[in-house]
Design an enzyme around this catalytic site. Structure first.
Site, PDB file in Angstrom:
ATOM      1  N   ASP A 142      14.511  32.234  36.585  1.00  0.00           N
ATOM      2  CA  ASP A 142      13.785  32.811  37.595  1.00  0.00           C
ATOM      3  C   ASP A 142      13.136  32.286  38.994  1.00  0.00           C
ATOM      4  O   ASP A 142      12.394  32.538  39.559  1.00  0.00           O
ATOM      5  CB  ASP A 142      12.411  33.126  36.933  1.00  0.00           C
ATOM      6  CG  ASP A 142      11.828  33.874  35.914  1.00  0.00           C
ATOM      7  OD1 ASP A 142      12.495  35.060  35.952  1.00  0.00           O
ATOM      8  OD2 ASP A 142      11.319  33.506  34.322  1.00  0.00           O
ATOM      9  N   ASP A 201      13.826  41.614  32.978  1.00  0.00           N
ATOM     10  CA  ASP A 201      13.551  40.858  34.129  1.00  0.00           C
ATOM     11  C   ASP A 201      14.378  40.545  35.024  1.00  0.00           C
ATOM     12  O   ASP A 201      14.396  40.337  36.293  1.00  0.00           O
ATOM     13  CB  ASP A 201      12.423  39.363  33.540  1.00  0.00           C
ATOM     14  CG  ASP A 201      11.552  39.846  32.498  1.00  0.00           C
ATOM     15  OD1 ASP A 201      11.755  40.621  31.490  1.00  0.00           O
ATOM     16  OD2 ASP A 201      10.176  39.213  32.782  1.00  0.00           O
TER      17      ASP A 201
END
Length: 612
Positions: A142, A201
């Site tokens: 991330d 994601d």
């Protein structure tokens, strides 16, 4: 209690137009899905969402973000999800596993883009720099969310190499998570039941690698991102365009398991996971111009659009019986479709995708989803974070807000956002760049919003001059206490013709500025009247700092915030004659003609205080 429900920038309360609520019925009836697809293909470009809507929502966004910045406990924490008491849950910027810290500074960087105000640049930087500790974080995929949205927007809007260098270090850290056997970025270490997982994601995070490869990093970063996108397409996207949320691999690269970790079931399609794919494949196509990724973007987008309810905001999972809208997915897809419609090579699809995006913005900007008038600290209501974990259900989400603002600025990257006057010198300023040198033409519209502005000023100075007082302004237009426009001329304010200002009337100003001669001429066009010269070849203020460019404007109140506004401010090169020579400023009317026209004597000087 904060004034979140009010528009701080001087805009009036919006009266919502009627808005159809499709809700749960929409596409659940037989044949309606087919009708929706046909309608999108055939419909002209939607006109429901307008520039005025974008400005209205951006005004609200600025008020909400300003309140949030003021109420955050420190710059070492960032907001995540709204609570029922009108505050945010927060995340430490040092948290190595959390993924949402980049969205708040990223949103403030977008506010800087809206009107080039140093105030927003400085606030964004305050929350960006604490994230530098993440640049060597190798524990998560991330870093794209954390670093590209904060440092990436900072680099894009400022060109400061500090931001670029942090981004390149971050990309190097993300690249360490690449598994060459599987050909993916291994998403995370926190779930012990997974071996080598990818999640949808990560299609958002790989922009950090693609950007890095284009900005001084090694070429293999691009290869890693491309391989990850292809493997995601192969293993996470089903034949009908729906998707698994995750795919877990054995050490030899074979599939160990697949499912929807944050969705309803392993055979369902989690709406935000699908949104990440729509956005991600569009983004990868932008970087690579590889037709495989345009085809992938079309495939996942067509599934998403075919399964929407009538208001174009999806249920949290397309296959779940429980009905909880997820505005964060809608915001991300609206932003993605505005980009996809611009990249699309097929005219029919281009129209269809843009039509859908504008419809989504129209719904999100309506009272059904916009948080205006509620106690939410965010922009969008009805977001869903992680429903299976019973976390963040029917709340405002900082990432939904970020993509909503991004969509507004993809709809119009330079909105005609009003510059409302401010009592604070810090808040009054707007940057104009460093290239406005020599002779320049300045034009803008000015609207007084009260009868007596008591010396409200629009002023200009050099890009390197921070305005901390009136003496910092080389040029200034003033609205005097007795209700007329005046121009700063050396040590006084002067005018050639008495032009009164009237509340809620808009006056168009034109200026010819000679930075070398340090003189400027000002014309004004009152509403419904001809343009007149207000001042001819006024002299720059002698006690102001040196000026080399027309790089900063300030819109300053002396009574209250937002008592006048400036629209359509622009600086341009002067018009040229047929030989390419700059046209000289117009000559003032001769004194004899002024008298014939029965107007006051030319060049009336008005004493001024040392403050203004």
């Amino acid at each position: 209690m904060s004034s979140r429900s009010l528009f701080r920038e001087g805009a009036r309360r919006h009266l919502p137009r009627s808005h159809k609520q499709g809700g749960r019925m929409g596409l659940n009836r037989p044949g309606v899905k087919l009708w929706w697809m046909v309608a999108l293909l055939a419909a002209p470009v939607a006109q429901a969402f307008t520039d005025a809507d974008a400005v209205r929502v951006l005004t609200f966004a600025r008020a909400q973000l300003s309140d949030t910045a003021a109420e955050m406990p420190s710059v070492n924490r960032s907001p995540k999800a709204s609570l029922s008491n009108g505050t945010w849950t927060t995340v430490a910027n040092t948290d190595r596993v959390a993924w949402t810290q980049g969205f708040f500074p990223g949103s403030m960087w977008y506010m800087f883009q809206v009107a080039n105000e140093p105030y927003w640049r400085d606030r964004a930087d305050l929350w960006t720099r604490p994230l530098e500790v993440q640049k060597t974080n190798k524990e998560t995929h991330d870093l794209g969310f954390k670093m590209y949205l904060s440092y990436g927007n900072a680099w894009r809007l400022t060109g400061n190499t500090y931001y670029r260098d942090v981004l390149l270090t971050s990309a190097a850290s993300l690249a360490t998570r690449y598994n060459s056997t599987v050909g993916i970025i291994d998403c995370c270490d926190w779930n012990s039941s997974w071996n080598i997982p990818l999640v949808t994601d990560t299609m958002m995070d790989i922009e950090l690698l693609l950007w890095g490869a284009q900005n001084g990093g090694p070429a293999q970063w691009r290869t890693m991102a491309v391989n990850h996108a292809l493997r995601t397409l192969q293993d996470a996207v089903r034949a009908d365009g729906s998707s698994f949320h995750y795919v877990d691999y054995n050490n030899n690269g074979t599939i160990r398991s697949r499912g929807t970790f944050q969705g309803y079931s392993n055979s369902s399609t989690w709406a935000r996971g699908q949104a990440w794919l729509v956005y991600g494949y569009t983004m990868v196509y932008r970087y690579t111009n590889d037709a495989r990724f345009l085809a992938a973007a079309r495939k996942v987008t067509d599934y998403y659009l075919a399964h929407l309810p009538a208001d174009l905001v999806p249920n949290w999972d397309f296959n779940a019986p429980s009905q909880f809208k997820d505005s964060s997915a809608a915001a991300a897809v609206a932003s993605a479709l505005l980009e996809l419609s611009a990249l699309e090579t097929d005219a029919t699809r281009r129209t269809r995708y843009r039509t859908a995006a504008l419809g989504m913005l129209d719904s999100l900007a309506s009272p059904a989803y916009l948080a205006q008038g509620t106690n939410s600290p965010g922009l969008l209501l009805h977001g869903v974070g992680n429903l299976p974990a019973n976390q963040e259900i029917n709340v405002s989400l900082i990432y939904g807000d970020y993509y909503f603002v991004e969509a507004l600025l993809r709809f119009n990257p330079r909105p005609n956002y009003p510059w409302y006057s401010k009592l604070s010198f810090d808040r009054s300023q707007h940057l104009l760049g460093t290239s406005n040198t020599g002779t320049r033409t300045v034009e803008f519209d000015l609207t007084p919003l009260r009868a007596n502005l008591n010396g409200g000023i629009v002023g200009w100075t050099d890009s390197s001059t921070e305005v901390t007082g009136f003496t910092r302004l080389n040029m200034a237009l003033r609205m005097s206490e007795d209700g007329i426009f005046q121009v700063r001329n050396g040590s006084t304010y002067s005018f050639l013709r008495r032009v009164p200002y009237v509340p809620n009337q808009t006056y168009h100003f034109r200026m010819s500025v000679d930075l070398n001669a340090k003189r400027y001429t000002v014309w004004v066009k009152p509403p419904g009247a001809a343009e007149v010269m207000l001042m001819d070849r006024a002299v720059f203020r002698s006690d102001a700092p040196a000026i080399n460019d027309l790089g900063r404007a300030a819109v300053i109140s002396t009574v209250e915030d937002s008592d006048f506004r400036v629209n359509n401010h622009r600086v341009s090169a002067p018009k040229l004659d047929g030989d390419g020579v700059a046209l000289a400023p117009e000559e003032p009317l001769p004194e004899s003609l002024w008298r014939e026209l029965d107007v006051p004597e030319p060049f009336q000087a008005v004493p001024t205080s040392s403050e203004r």
